[in-house]
Write an enzyme that holds these catalytic residues in place. Structure first.
Site, PDB file in Angstrom:
ATOM      1  N   TYR A  68      47.464  44.303  52.349  1.00 60.00           N
ATOM      2  CA  TYR A  68      48.569  44.862  53.047  1.00 60.00           C
ATOM      3  C   TYR A  68      48.547  44.634  54.813  1.00 60.00           C
ATOM      4  O   TYR A  68      49.324  44.423  55.407  1.00 60.00           O
ATOM      5  CB  TYR A  68      48.442  46.382  53.036  1.00 60.00           C
ATOM      6  CG  TYR A  68      49.019  46.951  51.921  1.00 60.00           C
ATOM      7  CD1 TYR A  68      50.665  46.803  51.599  1.00 60.00           C
ATOM      8  CD2 TYR A  68      48.499  47.089  50.537  1.00 60.00           C
ATOM      9  CE1 TYR A  68      51.131  47.194  50.459  1.00 60.00           C
ATOM     10  CE2 TYR A  68      48.916  47.337  49.361  1.00 60.00           C
ATOM     11  CZ  TYR A  68      50.237  47.412  49.233  1.00 60.00           C
ATOM     12  OH  TYR A  68      51.038  47.653  48.055  1.00 60.00           O
ATOM     13  N   ILE A 108      59.572  47.617  51.685  1.00 56.92           N
ATOM     14  CA  ILE A 108      58.682  48.315  52.681  1.00 56.92           C
ATOM     15  C   ILE A 108      58.530  47.442  54.081  1.00 56.92           C
ATOM     16  O   ILE A 108      57.815  48.036  54.748  1.00 56.92           O
ATOM     17  CB  ILE A 108      57.310  48.666  51.968  1.00 56.92           C
ATOM     18  CG1 ILE A 108      56.554  47.206  51.679  1.00 56.92           C
ATOM     19  CG2 ILE A 108      57.486  49.381  50.762  1.00 56.92           C
ATOM     20  CD1 ILE A 108      55.172  47.534  51.213  1.00 56.92           C
ATOM     21  N   HIS A 124      60.106  52.896  48.080  1.00 55.51           N
ATOM     22  CA  HIS A 124      58.792  52.657  47.825  1.00 55.51           C
ATOM     23  C   HIS A 124      57.749  52.824  49.074  1.00 55.51           C
ATOM     24  O   HIS A 124      56.832  52.035  49.324  1.00 55.51           O
ATOM     25  CB  HIS A 124      58.558  51.097  47.435  1.00 55.51           C
ATOM     26  CG  HIS A 124      59.252  51.068  46.094  1.00 55.51           C
ATOM     27  ND1 HIS A 124      59.592  49.906  45.319  1.00 55.51           N
ATOM     28  CD2 HIS A 124      59.540  51.959  44.772  1.00 55.51           C
ATOM     29  CE1 HIS A 124      60.005  50.034  44.012  1.00 55.51           C
ATOM     30  NE2 HIS A 124      60.025  51.261  43.995  1.00 55.51           N
ATOM     31  N   THR A 213      67.131  41.796  43.885  1.00 57.23           N
ATOM     32  CA  THR A 213      66.136  42.515  43.163  1.00 57.23           C
ATOM     33  C   THR A 213      66.235  42.081  41.679  1.00 57.23           C
ATOM     34  O   THR A 213      67.154  41.752  40.861  1.00 57.23           O
ATOM     35  CB  THR A 213      66.258  44.207  43.207  1.00 57.23           C
ATOM     36  OG1 THR A 213      65.158  44.547  42.374  1.00 57.23           O
ATOM     37  CG2 THR A 213      67.537  44.570  42.609  1.00 57.23           C
TER      38      THR A 213
END
Ligand code: OAD
Length: 271
Positions: A68, A108, A124, A213
């Site tokens: 992350y 995100i 999310h 998506t």
């Protein structure tokens, strides 16, 4: 692009009073942020999807934070692209005309908000928020590196070895608890308020626009059949067919950054 279907779509768009948009990683691809599936979905030798999981966190929280931290570093160097900006203009025009507009995103990275989108439901979570595992407080956090120990880490090179981070090196809340990314991982429930906001936007929408998506992750993907069941028109913009292409009334094949700016540039009917 098929001109007839483009004109039909634009006349549907101009008549719509309530619009919902569902976006995924493809909308940020042209900003330089890798998608989850297909080429670019690997970080080091891990599937990106396998690191976004409670199991990966249980095994090695330092590795998950390294991943992350790398995504934060990458997102920081990226800017919104013409697709993000076209969605901002669409929202502005429809809100000015008295219509309702909701952007539901699985991303995100925060690029929709940075572009200027206002009514965003982040299904999310956010790369830029952290949650304490002890006191559960959610806070904004834009630190890159997330702690000094993570400086220079995160190389996506498959040959790069994994470094073992100690518990003392993990980010901490002022209460002393360990901080985790405030994102939804596989197998975790979505925030009930976000689900309610997205459901309210999809129920009764005239038009749902699905952008970038693969539509294989639920409950996000379920908003497409939900819109269909209650009679909305559905349009898709994607470089390739997705799991919901068969439900769509309009399918525009190509990159979102090229297609959306001219496709969405339509004046709405006044409410
Ligand atoms: P995926 O990586 O599954 O799909 C990206 C989609 O974008 C694919 O359908 C591509 O064809 C399309 N695409 C790629 N480049 C594009 C471009 N320039 N223009 C338009 N389309 C493009 O990403 P998502 O569908 O967002 O969840 O994945 C859904 C969720 O799975 C993510 O939010 C994440 C992931 O695991 C969690 O982490 C919980």
């Amino acid at each position: 692009m098929n001109t007839t279907s483009r004109e039909r779509f634009q006349s549907t768009l101009a008549r719509s009073k309530k619009i919902a948009v569902l976006t995924g990683a493809g909308v940020s691809a042209e900003s330089g942020i890798p998608t989850f599936r297909g080429a670019g979905g690997l970080w080091r030798r891990y599937e990106a999807t396998s690191l976004a999981s409670p199991e990966a966190w249980q095994r090695d929280p330092g590795l998950v934070w390294e991943f992350y931290n790398h995504r934060r570093e990458r997102a920081l160097g990226c800017s919104p692209n013409p697709a993000h900006r076209a969605l901002v203009r669409l929202e502005d025009r429809f809100r000015d005309a008295g219509g309702a507009f909701t952007l539901i995103t699985q991303n995100i990275d925060g690029l929709h908000e940075r572009a200027g989108s206002r009514n965003v439901v982040r299904l999310h979570g956010s790369l830029w928020q952290v949650r304490c595992l002890s006191c559960a407080r959610v806070t904004e956090n834009r630190e890159v590196p997330i702690t000094p120990a993570f400086a220079g880490s995160g190389s996506p090179d498959p040959e790069a070895g994994d470094r073992r981070f100690t518990a003392a090196e993990l980010p901490r809340c002022p209460c002393g608890g360990v901080l985790r990314p405030h994102v939804v991982w596989f197998g975790e429930p979505l925030d009930a308020g976000d689900i309610a906001a997205a459901t309210a936007a999809v129920e009764g929408c005239d038009l749902l626009i699905v952008v970038g998506t693969s539509a294989v992750v639920y409950p996000a993907a379920g908003f497409v059949p939900m819109a269909k069941r209650q009679g909305a028109r559905i349009a898709e913009v994607n470089v390739e067919p997705s799991a919901v292409t068969g439900l769509c009334d309009f399918v525009f094949t190509g990159s979102a950054g090229e297609i959306l700016p001219s496709l969405l540039d339509v004046a709405p009917a006044r409410a």
